[in-house]
Every structure is written in structure tokens, then in C-alpha cells.
Design an enzyme around this catalytic site. Structure first.
Site, mmCIF file in Angstrom:
data_model
loop_
_atom_site.group_PDB
_atom_site.id
_atom_site.type_symbol
_atom_site.label_atom_id
_atom_site.label_comp_id
_atom_site.label_asym_id
_atom_site.label_seq_id
_atom_site.Cartn_x
_atom_site.Cartn_y
_atom_site.Cartn_z
ATOM 1 N N CYS A 58 0.816 -1.224 0.000
ATOM 2 C CA CYS A 58 0.000 0.000 0.000
ATOM 3 C C CYS A 58 0.849 1.274 0.000
ATOM 4 O O CYS A 58 0.345 2.344 -0.343
ATOM 5 C CB CYS A 58 -0.936 0.007 1.203
ATOM 6 S SG CYS A 58 -2.128 -1.339 1.198
ATOM 7 N N GLN A 105 -4.293 -8.545 6.098
ATOM 8 C CA GLN A 105 -4.484 -7.223 6.690
ATOM 9 C C GLN A 105 -5.760 -7.170 7.519
ATOM 10 O O GLN A 105 -5.827 -6.457 8.514
ATOM 11 C CB GLN A 105 -4.504 -6.159 5.585
ATOM 12 C CG GLN A 105 -3.179 -6.023 4.878
ATOM 13 C CD GLN A 105 -2.993 -4.682 4.201
ATOM 14 O OE1 GLN A 105 -3.663 -3.710 4.520
ATOM 15 N NE2 GLN A 105 -2.066 -4.624 3.274
ATOM 16 N N ARG A 144 -20.208 8.640 1.087
ATOM 17 C CA ARG A 144 -21.606 8.439 1.482
ATOM 18 C C ARG A 144 -22.099 9.734 2.141
ATOM 19 O O ARG A 144 -21.879 9.971 3.327
ATOM 20 C CB ARG A 144 -21.711 7.269 2.458
ATOM 21 C CG ARG A 144 -21.081 5.979 1.965
ATOM 22 C CD ARG A 144 -21.853 5.342 0.834
ATOM 23 N NE ARG A 144 -21.143 4.207 0.247
ATOM 24 C CZ ARG A 144 -21.211 2.965 0.705
ATOM 25 N NH1 ARG A 144 -21.928 2.699 1.764
ATOM 26 N NH2 ARG A 144 -20.546 1.995 0.085
ATOM 27 N N SER A 175 -11.210 0.615 4.347
ATOM 28 C CA SER A 175 -11.010 1.441 3.153
ATOM 29 C C SER A 175 -11.791 0.850 1.986
ATOM 30 O O SER A 175 -11.999 -0.362 1.904
ATOM 31 C CB SER A 175 -9.528 1.520 2.803
ATOM 32 O OG SER A 175 -8.984 0.217 2.631
ATOM 33 N N HIS A 210 -9.154 3.647 -1.436
ATOM 34 C CA HIS A 210 -7.741 3.295 -1.269
ATOM 35 C C HIS A 210 -7.268 2.557 -2.517
ATOM 36 O O HIS A 210 -7.303 1.324 -2.573
ATOM 37 C CB HIS A 210 -7.617 2.427 -0.018
ATOM 38 C CG HIS A 210 -6.238 1.919 0.274
ATOM 39 N ND1 HIS A 210 -5.079 2.458 -0.272
ATOM 40 C CD2 HIS A 210 -5.823 0.900 1.085
ATOM 41 C CE1 HIS A 210 -4.041 1.797 0.194
ATOM 42 N NE2 HIS A 210 -4.454 0.848 1.008
ATOM 43 N N CYS A 263 0.301 2.256 6.498
ATOM 44 C CA CYS A 263 0.570 0.867 6.866
ATOM 45 C C CYS A 263 0.640 0.043 5.591
ATOM 46 O O CYS A 263 -0.066 0.309 4.618
ATOM 47 C CB CYS A 263 -0.500 0.334 7.807
ATOM 48 S SG CYS A 263 -2.190 0.412 7.168
ATOM 49 N N GLY A 302 1.548 -4.040 3.703
ATOM 50 C CA GLY A 302 1.669 -5.476 3.845
ATOM 51 C C GLY A 302 3.083 -5.879 4.225
ATOM 52 O O GLY A 302 4.058 -5.267 3.792
#
EC number: 2.3.1.16
Length: 391
Positions: A89, A156, A220, A246, A347, A377, A379
Site C-alpha cells: 500500500c 491485513q 456516502r 477502506s 484506497h 501501513c 503489507g
């Protein structure tokens, strides 16, 4: 040591899975951002010495060197090289750091850090599932790795659940944080806060008309605590839901990084100076907790305290991550993800690093603030931290 400066930053508006960007090939998404960066900086594309492309799922349409493909899909000349990198990420945040290091070392003067991910056209897990589909191999983790960590795989989602349990977050706390992400993103969109950072893309609407995609698709606007509470938990006894995670997202983003010599030679105006580059690694099982020690190290190396940082972007992979970061680092929620985060905005994996930096730089300018910090953060229990000074 020589300095590195950011002179342009741009991103596409996020597209939901199967949404407005579904017909855009990822190479074309990346190419559109490359063109926008060069145009915004006002430089000749031939002056770009390298393109560093972050992308996580380098399979299917994102295989065969997506970085070079994006250059070929842009207006940049064939003389511009590229490389594709994967730090999960944090891929395009690492692209920023590699680009800055190239400039700071004096090796290069003009480098573009960019990221792309079409999670509609190249679904998550496509690359790692290929061996099983072909009947060969055992996947990305050898038995030696499984034996060392006492697991059959790394997730994750599992890491986020471990963080929620470790820090004692309730379902209600996670839902409340997630609702605030939507509210901030909605307010920012309605106020036009993202207008200057977004690269408009032509898409076809439901009626078959060609329109411009300029608004993040996942927000939303009508979200409430009641609607959040109605989302099913992700597993028995879990406090996590899809609403506190995400969103899957299509998009691209990038920043153009230059040396002081390039500033003078090309008459460029810097948006910010790179102040600190940090990357650390820790436990690959809980994995998402690493931004906490990484931020502590970055602040210590920069000789700063969290109170010195005006705004921070902490990627909302799952709600427990930014909430734990706030608690341990002592941050102020009013300064974090001020325009919403990945829970509302999406994401797009390999594009998120430069996406967050783009939003951070524009938010600093809009508020007249000086220092910004970004962390992600990743992996494998890795985390990047980048501190910038707006100029």
C-alpha cells in the site's frame, strides 16, 4: 545535503469498483496523471529523467512494466525511462522517497513519482492466486515462512482485528470514526477543496453521455451512525465491518520532484520541500501497527515533536489504524485526514501514497500551514513516513 522539492501534485478522482473509471486502462490512468504533472509544472516532458511508478497488483493489465506503459500512454517522449515498484500500500509513497533520494544524491534533477491501481480491472489477489489457478507452486509464502511465524498466511483484515483488540476499540468507536471520514470528505467535496488537485477524466455516464469525472465516487453523503450500525460484521465476534474499512478504488496520482538546480534552470515554483524520509518494518502478522513506531522514529530523526506538525495524513486502511496512531503518537484528530480518508475516498493501493501527498499539500496551502506528515501501513509489517515543509 542537497534538497528535494515538490513542484506539482495531482490525482484523479476515485472510482468505485465497477464505477466511473471501469473503462479506463490503468496505463492510461497513469499516463493522464503524468501529462497533468508536466503541464502543471510547465516543463518540457523531455526534461524528466525518470518515472517511478508504484503499483501493487502487477498482473493482467498492470503487468509487463506498468510504469513504462504509463509513459507510453502519455505525451512524454520515448526517452523518458520508468521503473515499477511494489511496497504494497505504500508503493507510491516509496516512489516519492526514491525520487527524493535520487534528487538529494545529485544523481538526477527531475523525477516523477506516480502510482496507479485499477482495482476493478485488476482485482486484489489476482497475482497471488495465479499459481493455484495454474496448478503450480504454493503461493507467496513458503513453508519456512509459515513455520517461522506460526501462520498459514498473512492478512491485513486479521491484523486490523488484532489492532482493534489490542487497543480495545469498540464497534461504536470504529463506526463513529468512519462516519466522520465520510462527513469530512463530503464537506471538502461540497466546498471545492479537491478541485485544484483533481485531474478531470472523460467517462461515459449511465445515459451514454461523455462527461468529466471530477468527484470521488465512494463518499456516502447520507451516512449516519444508524446506517453504519446496520453493516454486517466481517466475521463472528468482529468489531470490523466494510464500513470501517477502506474502499476498493480505481485511480492514479503523482508528484513531480526536482532539485534546487532544476528550480533555477526551469524557473519552477516549489510547493514544498522534502523534510524527512523514513521507512521501518516490524511484525508481519499484526502488520498494520508499524506506522506508530515509524512515526516516532521519523519525528526523532527530524528533531520534531508531533505538536510541530500542522496536518497529517494517516491512511485509513481500517479504522483501528488511525485511531491507534492518534492514541500512541498523541496526535490531534482535528489535524488528521482533515478532508476525509480512504474509508470515504477510497484506497487505490499503489496510487494511495502520492494521492495522500497530493491532498496533504493542497490542504496545507488552503490552511496556510507549514509542516505535513504522511504515513501508510503496508503489507508485511512495513510503514513509510514522509514529512514535508510547505513553501
Amino acid at each position: 545535503m542537497a534538497e528535494a522539492y515538490i513542484v506539482a501534485a495531482a490525482r484523479t478522482a476515485g472510482g468505485r469498483r465497477g464505477g466511473k473509471l471501469k473503462d479506463w486502462h490503468p496505463a492510461d490512468l497513469g499516463g493522464a496523471v503524468l501529462d497533468a504533472l508536466v503541464q502543471r509544472a510547465g516543463i518540457d516532458g523531455a526534461a524528466v529523467e525518470d518515472v517511478i511508478m508504484g503499483c501493487v497488483m502487477q498482473a493482467g493489465e498492470q503487468s509487463a512494466h506498468i510504469g513504462r506503459s504509463a509513459v507510453m500512454a502519455s505525451s512524454l517522449p520515448d526517452s523518458v525511462p520508468a521503473v515499477s515498484i511494489d511496497r504494497q500500500c505504500g508503493s507510491s509513497q516509496q516512489a516519492i522517497q526514491f525520487a527524493a533520494q535520487a534528487v538529494m544524491s545529485g544523481t538526477q534533477d527531475i523525477v516523477i513519482a506516480v502510482g496507479v491501481e485499477s482495482m476493478t480491472r485488476v482485482p486484489m489477489g489476482l497475482a497471488s492466486s495465479a499459481p493455484a489457478q495454474l496448478g503450480i507452486g504454493v503461493g507467496p509464502w513458503s513453508q519456512k515462512i509459515k513455520d517461522r511465524y506460526g501462520v498459514q498466511g498473512f492478512s491485513q483484515f486479521v491484523g486490523a482485528g488484532m489492532m482493534a483488540q489490542k487497543y480495545g476499540f469498540s464497534r461504536e468507536e470504529l463506526d463513529a470514526y468512519s462516519l466522520e471520514s465520510h462527513r469530512r470528505a463530503a464537506a471538502a467535496t461540497q466546498a471545492g477543496a479537491f478541485d485544484t488537485e483533481i485531474v478531470p477524466l472523460e467517462v461515459v455516464d449511465e445515459e451514454g453521455n461523455t462527461v468529466l469525472h471530477t468527484k470521488d465516487e465512494g463518499i456516502r453523503y447520507d451516512a449516519t451512525m444508524e446506517s453504519m450500525a446496520g453493516v454486517k460484521a466481517l466475521g463472528e465476534g468482529s468489531v470490523l465491518t466494510a464500513a470501517s474499512a477502506s474502499q476498493i478504488c480505481d485511480g492514479s496520482s503523482g508528484v513531480l520532484i526536482v532539485s534546487e538546480r532544476a528550480l533555477k534552470d526551469h524557473g519552477l515554483t516549489p510547493l514544498a520541500r522534502i523534510h524527512n524520509l523514513t521507512v521501518t518494518a516490524g511484525d508481519p502478522v499484526i502488520m498494520l501497527e508499524e506506522p506508530l513506531p515509524a512515526t516516532q522514529r521519523a519525528l526523532a530523526r527530524a528533531g520534531m515533536k508531533i505538536e510541530d506538525i500542522d496536518l497529517y495524513e494517516v491512511n485509513e486502511a481500517f479504522a483501528p489504524v488511525p485511531l491507534a496512531w492518534l492514541r500512541v503518537i498523541g496526535g490531534d484528530h482535528a489535524r488528521m485526514n482533515v478532508n476525509g480518508g480512504a474509508i470515504a475516498l477510497g484506497h487505490p493501493l499503489g496510487a494511495s501514497g502520492t494521492k495522500l501527498m497530493t491532498t496533504l499539500l493542497h490542504a496545507l496551502k488552503a490552511r496556510g500551514k507549514r509542516y505535513g506528515l504522511q504515513t501508510m501501513c503496508e503489507g508485511g509489517g512495513i510503514a513509510n513516513v514522509t514529512i514535508v515543509e510547505r513553501l
